[in-house]
Design an enzyme around this catalytic site. Sequence first.
Site, PDB file in Angstrom:
ATOM      1  N   LYS A 218     -13.717  -3.879  -1.636  1.00  0.00           N
ATOM      2  CA  LYS A 218     -12.714  -3.335  -0.706  1.00  0.00           C
ATOM      3  C   LYS A 218     -11.370  -3.176  -1.413  1.00  0.00           C
ATOM      4  CE  LYS A 218     -11.779  -8.029   0.960  1.00  0.00           C
ATOM      5  NZ  LYS A 218     -12.198  -9.034   1.967  1.00  0.00           N
TER       6      LYS A 218
ATOM      7  N   CYS B 259      13.640  -2.494 -11.542  1.00  0.00           N
ATOM      8  CA  CYS B 259      13.945  -1.188 -10.960  1.00  0.00           C
ATOM      9  C   CYS B 259      12.644  -0.523 -10.504  1.00  0.00           C
ATOM     10  CB  CYS B 259      14.642  -0.296 -11.986  1.00  0.00           C
ATOM     11  SG  CYS B 259      16.083  -1.057 -12.757  1.00  0.00           S
ATOM     12  N   MET B 260      12.775   0.620  -9.858  1.00  0.00           N
ATOM     13  CA  MET B 260      11.581   1.302  -9.365  1.00  0.00           C
ATOM     14  C   MET B 260      10.657   1.686 -10.526  1.00  0.00           C
ATOM     15  SD  MET B 260      11.283   4.674  -6.926  1.00  0.00           S
ATOM     16  CE  MET B 260      12.374   4.055  -5.666  1.00  0.00           C
ATOM     17  N   ASP B 261      11.257   2.105 -11.630  1.00  0.00           N
ATOM     18  CA  ASP B 261      10.470   2.666 -12.738  1.00  0.00           C
ATOM     19  C   ASP B 261      10.691   1.974 -14.075  1.00  0.00           C
ATOM     20  OD1 ASP B 261      10.027   4.932 -10.876  1.00  0.00           O
ATOM     21  OD2 ASP B 261      12.147   5.267 -11.312  1.00  0.00           O
TER      22      ASP B 261
ATOM     23  N   ARG C 238     -10.415 -14.243  13.802  1.00  0.00           N
ATOM     24  CA  ARG C 238     -10.157 -12.799  13.828  1.00  0.00           C
ATOM     25  C   ARG C 238     -11.350 -12.109  14.470  1.00  0.00           C
ATOM     26  NH1 ARG C 238      -9.752 -11.615   7.171  1.00  0.00           N
ATOM     27  NH2 ARG C 238     -11.996 -11.593   6.879  1.00  0.00           N
TER      28      ARG C 238
ATOM     29  N   HIS D 273     -17.343 -15.944   8.361  1.00  0.00           N
ATOM     30  CA  HIS D 273     -16.421 -15.992   7.223  1.00  0.00           C
ATOM     31  C   HIS D 273     -15.606 -17.278   7.302  1.00  0.00           C
ATOM     32  CE1 HIS D 273     -14.241 -14.228   3.915  1.00  0.00           C
ATOM     33  NE2 HIS D 273     -13.094 -14.145   4.554  1.00  0.00           N
TER      34      HIS D 273
ATOM     35  N   ARG E 194     -21.417 -13.097  -0.661  1.00  0.00           N
ATOM     36  CA  ARG E 194     -20.406 -12.044  -0.737  1.00  0.00           C
ATOM     37  C   ARG E 194     -19.295 -12.464  -1.705  1.00  0.00           C
ATOM     38  NH1 ARG E 194     -20.530 -13.093   5.018  1.00  0.00           N
ATOM     39  NH2 ARG E 194     -18.368 -13.754   4.831  1.00  0.00           N
TER      40      ARG E 194
ATOM     41  N   TYR F 252      20.649  -3.238 -11.619  1.00  0.00           N
ATOM     42  CA  TYR F 252      21.383  -3.174 -10.356  1.00  0.00           C
ATOM     43  C   TYR F 252      21.896  -4.553  -9.973  1.00  0.00           C
ATOM     44  CZ  TYR F 252      19.131   1.374  -9.782  1.00  0.00           C
ATOM     45  OH  TYR F 252      18.701   2.652  -9.957  1.00  0.00           O
TER      46      TYR F 252
END
Length: 377
Positions: free
Chosen positions: A40, A317-319, A138, A168, A224, A270
């Site tokens: 998954k 940072c983002m990148d 659940r 589970h 599993r 930043y």
Amino acid sequence: MIDSRPSYAEIDLGAIGGNIHIWKEMLGKTGGGRLMAVVKANAYGHGALPVAARALEAGADWLGVALPQEAMELRDAGVTAPIMILGYAEPESYRRLIEAGVRMTVFSLSQGEAIAAAARAAGAQAKVHLKVDTGMGRIGFLPGERAEAEIMAMADLDGLELEGCFTHFARADEDGEDSWRGQLDMFKGLLARLRGRGLPLPIAHCANTAAGMRSGEAMMDMWRVGIGVYGLYPSAQARAWGDVGLKPALSWKSVLSHVKRLPAGWGVGYGHTWVAEKETLIGTVPLGYADGYSRSLRNKAHALVGGKRIPVIGSVCMDQIMLDLTGAPEAKPGDEVVLLGRQGSAEVSADELADLLGTSCYEIACLTGNRLPKKYI
Ligand SMILES: *Cc1c(COP(=O)(O)O)cnc(C)c1O
């Protein structure tokens, strides 16, 4: 088209195969049964198709997913092995899933009726697995008279085949025995009553990686295994039960894009959360939080350069991220940087990053950004 990047996720399919062999062997020692590789969430960030293919090749019998779209991605790619959706399937997906022979999870009579109707409309038989809630809180039938009555009613529906029954564990990865034992006993009790009332339910299953590691009794007709496929342990406690020789499959790698000396007093990133106290050799890496490297790792994590552990400094940072290269004075642009995984004898493990972030290795693997190209070795 440019389809590569100096930053990438490396997935060691040999490790995936080796880990499957380890679990198969453990399963064999306890009397057999099927091995389900849980793939998954894009195989916990590793890439569903390549992982599924290698896991099956290495001996996995079934594949487990969470969503209808994950099941169909595998089927549409030509995977013919049994596939089971462990979570919720929306009614709109029933017909396609039935036609594709995907096993669904049911946890109410009305759901069973709707799946049976979809199966009759498709002129097919839907194989389903009953989910029992023995302590996870659940999805799942709560064991008791009412659940048994609903399940017996479901057994009479045309178009529906009750192939399996499962539960589970909530606390199988912890040292204590009481919780998972209690769940196992409750599950076996319900199973015995249903079988006593004439339902064969041929595939009963309850163990995740942790439960199977601690007891063959939990493996039943199918084990599993999710996190263990990827070479990671379910918890620090589970790791301490014994090294079974797992090999982590996932690394995050990049390069130094820029290396320069910053003068004393120069701020980095930043908010200037890191300021050079003295002249410092700084490296920049073209990978950031948009690639899965959490912003919360700023000024905490280490990366590997030249086989050494190097501090990640300033904001993520983002990148891009920045490193204090004081410990690797020879570093130059183009040198490899490992953010997760091994370099020489040094390692940044998923557990290490998880500890820094207050989470588990499961989430670290799943963080792997879609923007990172995946390289399979
Ligand atoms: C995700 C999942 C698993 C796999 O659990 P691991 O701890 O990763 O082995 C097993 N069963 C169900 C129902 C799951 O949702």
